[in-house]
Motif scaffolding. Structure first.
Motif, PDB file in Angstrom:
ATOM      1  N   ASN A  65      47.566  35.363  35.824  1.00 11.58           N
ATOM      2  CA  ASN A  65      46.600  35.224  34.737  1.00 11.58           C
ATOM      3  C   ASN A  65      46.883  36.140  33.546  1.00 11.58           C
ATOM      4  O   ASN A  65      46.286  35.971  32.488  1.00 11.58           O
ATOM      5  CB  ASN A  65      45.185  35.526  35.262  1.00 11.58           C
ATOM      6  CG  ASN A  65      44.616  34.399  36.091  1.00 11.58           C
ATOM      7  OD1 ASN A  65      44.041  33.448  35.580  1.00 11.58           O
ATOM      8  ND2 ASN A  65      44.780  34.489  37.404  1.00 11.58           N
ATOM      9  N   VAL A 113      37.895  38.673  37.748  1.00 15.52           N
ATOM     10  CA  VAL A 113      39.276  38.712  38.245  1.00 15.52           C
ATOM     11  C   VAL A 113      39.772  40.159  38.288  1.00 15.52           C
ATOM     12  O   VAL A 113      40.446  40.566  39.253  1.00 15.52           O
ATOM     13  CB  VAL A 113      40.196  37.851  37.364  1.00 15.52           C
ATOM     14  CG1 VAL A 113      41.659  38.064  37.735  1.00 15.52           C
ATOM     15  CG2 VAL A 113      39.839  36.372  37.519  1.00 15.52           C
ATOM     16  N   ILE A 127      48.008  36.377  42.151  1.00 17.27           N
ATOM     17  CA  ILE A 127      47.082  35.537  41.389  1.00 17.27           C
ATOM     18  C   ILE A 127      46.654  36.233  40.099  1.00 17.27           C
ATOM     19  O   ILE A 127      46.603  35.617  39.034  1.00 17.27           O
ATOM     20  CB  ILE A 127      45.851  35.191  42.252  1.00 17.27           C
ATOM     21  CG1 ILE A 127      46.275  34.294  43.415  1.00 17.27           C
ATOM     22  CG2 ILE A 127      44.783  34.491  41.408  1.00 17.27           C
ATOM     23  CD1 ILE A 127      45.183  34.039  44.429  1.00 17.27           C
ATOM     24  N   VAL A 128      46.368  37.523  40.198  1.00 14.76           N
ATOM     25  CA  VAL A 128      45.979  38.275  39.001  1.00 14.76           C
ATOM     26  C   VAL A 128      47.137  38.311  38.006  1.00 14.76           C
ATOM     27  O   VAL A 128      46.947  38.123  36.793  1.00 14.76           O
ATOM     28  CB  VAL A 128      45.534  39.702  39.377  1.00 14.76           C
ATOM     29  CG1 VAL A 128      45.327  40.550  38.115  1.00 14.76           C
ATOM     30  CG2 VAL A 128      44.249  39.661  40.196  1.00 14.76           C
ATOM     31  N   VAL A 165      43.621  25.432  36.848  1.00 13.95           N
ATOM     32  CA  VAL A 165      43.578  26.887  37.027  1.00 13.95           C
ATOM     33  C   VAL A 165      44.644  27.400  37.981  1.00 13.95           C
ATOM     34  O   VAL A 165      44.764  28.615  38.199  1.00 13.95           O
ATOM     35  CB  VAL A 165      42.175  27.327  37.519  1.00 13.95           C
ATOM     36  CG1 VAL A 165      41.132  27.066  36.448  1.00 13.95           C
ATOM     37  CG2 VAL A 165      41.802  26.607  38.812  1.00 13.95           C
ATOM     38  N   LEU A 168      41.628  32.014  44.757  1.00 11.80           N
ATOM     39  CA  LEU A 168      41.351  33.450  44.773  1.00 11.80           C
ATOM     40  C   LEU A 168      40.174  33.790  45.678  1.00 11.80           C
ATOM     41  O   LEU A 168      40.211  34.777  46.414  1.00 11.80           O
ATOM     42  CB  LEU A 168      41.082  33.936  43.344  1.00 11.80           C
ATOM     43  CG  LEU A 168      40.775  35.427  43.173  1.00 11.80           C
ATOM     44  CD1 LEU A 168      41.889  36.285  43.748  1.00 11.80           C
ATOM     45  CD2 LEU A 168      40.552  35.757  41.694  1.00 11.80           C
ATOM     46  N   TRP A 203      46.827  28.803  40.883  1.00 14.39           N
ATOM     47  CA  TRP A 203      46.556  29.625  42.066  1.00 14.39           C
ATOM     48  C   TRP A 203      45.176  30.280  42.027  1.00 14.39           C
ATOM     49  O   TRP A 203      44.642  30.645  43.077  1.00 14.39           O
ATOM     50  CB  TRP A 203      47.603  30.724  42.185  1.00 14.39           C
ATOM     51  CG  TRP A 203      48.962  30.217  42.563  1.00 14.39           C
ATOM     52  CD1 TRP A 203      49.327  28.913  42.765  1.00 14.39           C
ATOM     53  CD2 TRP A 203      50.134  31.000  42.784  1.00 14.39           C
ATOM     54  NE1 TRP A 203      50.657  28.834  43.092  1.00 14.39           N
ATOM     55  CE2 TRP A 203      51.180  30.091  43.109  1.00 14.39           C
ATOM     56  CE3 TRP A 203      50.409  32.360  42.740  1.00 14.39           C
ATOM     57  CZ2 TRP A 203      52.475  30.527  43.389  1.00 14.39           C
ATOM     58  CZ3 TRP A 203      51.698  32.797  43.014  1.00 14.39           C
ATOM     59  CH2 TRP A 203      52.714  31.884  43.339  1.00 14.39           C
ATOM     60  N   THR A 204      44.615  30.442  40.845  1.00  9.19           N
ATOM     61  CA  THR A 204      43.312  31.100  40.745  1.00  9.19           C
ATOM     62  C   THR A 204      42.244  30.336  41.515  1.00  9.19           C
ATOM     63  O   THR A 204      41.245  30.919  41.937  1.00  9.19           O
ATOM     64  CB  THR A 204      42.892  31.243  39.267  1.00  9.19           C
ATOM     65  OG1 THR A 204      43.977  31.817  38.523  1.00  9.19           O
ATOM     66  CG2 THR A 204      41.680  32.145  39.115  1.00  9.19           C
ATOM     67  N   LEU A 219      34.489  30.745  38.119  1.00  6.73           N
ATOM     68  CA  LEU A 219      35.680  29.951  37.822  1.00  6.73           C
ATOM     69  C   LEU A 219      35.309  28.506  37.520  1.00  6.73           C
ATOM     70  O   LEU A 219      35.808  27.923  36.548  1.00  6.73           O
ATOM     71  CB  LEU A 219      36.660  30.007  39.000  1.00  6.73           C
ATOM     72  CG  LEU A 219      37.970  29.223  38.817  1.00  6.73           C
ATOM     73  CD1 LEU A 219      38.754  29.769  37.629  1.00  6.73           C
ATOM     74  CD2 LEU A 219      38.811  29.297  40.088  1.00  6.73           C
ATOM     75  N   CYS A 222      38.423  41.797  41.248  1.00 10.02           N
ATOM     76  CA  CYS A 222      39.156  41.403  42.459  1.00 10.02           C
ATOM     77  C   CYS A 222      40.362  42.311  42.673  1.00 10.02           C
ATOM     78  O   CYS A 222      40.664  42.713  43.801  1.00 10.02           O
ATOM     79  CB  CYS A 222      39.626  39.948  42.346  1.00 10.02           C
ATOM     80  SG  CYS A 222      38.296  38.739  42.394  1.00 10.02           S
TER      81      CYS A 222
END
Length: 210
Positions: free
Chosen positions: A164, A183, A160-161, A115, A121, A117-118, A99, A186
């Motif tokens: 994105n 991601v 979070i995903v 970025v 992560l 909330w990412t 990231l 994850c």
């Protein structure tokens, strides 16, 4: 774990102590990395990976220590729990590194506001990995709290995903592929950890009810 009297109050105490220790481990990690810097010149990316490794390792130890305090006995450490937690910690470090690399390549500098909330992560992954470890270490009658942590972590990762996903409309730029794959990994980890934890919890409860 040797036989202990797992009352609801003891189970709650374990959950509270584990969560408090998880948060405290973040500040301890800062201290550990600061001390390491005094003796070794760390590359920035190595330092990012160390954050996940040290924080995650301390958190797992804290779960065991909290169980010793709450139940008066050390919990059993099972290989499945260790592997599940290790996978989450490794993925957390990978996402943390990729990231920040992506931020620099895309914008020329690092800023969590870019970025959203990412940026958190990697921490949510550590939380779910720690909770999953707790599920596999939990004595009969105390698995509900760590399972709740696993489910909460899965929900956080899903949010979070999902945040994105709108970026996929314009396609994935070449420099974004490593991060995009991480991601996605994850999301898969969250599903796998949740499924494994639910299965473990059901088996424990079935044994407890016999």
């Amino acid at each position: 774990m040797t036989h202990v009297d797992v009352t609801p109050l003891r189970a709650l105490a374990w959950a509270v102590l584990s969560f408090a220790a998880f948060c405290t481990a973040l500040f301890v990690t800062f201290g550990v990395i600061t001390v390491v810097r005094w003796f070794v010149e760390l590359d920035h990316l190595v330092e990012l990976a160390l954050w996940s490794l040290v924080w995650g390792s301390l958190a797992l130890a804290a779960v065991l220590g909290a169980a010793r305090v709450a139940f008066g006995a050390w919990p059993a450490v099972r290989p499945a729990g260790i592997l599940l937690a290790a996978g989450g910690i490794a993925l957390s470090g990978t996402v943390h590194v990729l990231l920040q690399q992506w931020e620099i390549e895309r914008f020329g500098y690092r800023d969590p506001d870019l970025v959203g909330w990412t940026a958190g992560l990697f921490a949510v992954l550590l939380g779910q990995a720690t909770a999953a470890f707790g599920v596999f270490a939990a004595p009969r009658g105390a698995v509900g709290w760590p399972l709740a942590g696993v489910l909460l972590g899965a929900a956080g990762i899903a949010l979070i995903v999902a945040a994105n996903l709108p970026g996929l409309r314009d396609g994935i730029a070449p420099e974004s592929w490593p991060l995009a794959v991480a991601v996605a990994a994850c999301a898969l980890y969250a599903v796998f950890a949740t499924g494994a934890s639910i299965i473990r919890a059901r088996r424990l409860r079935a044994t407890f009810e016999r």
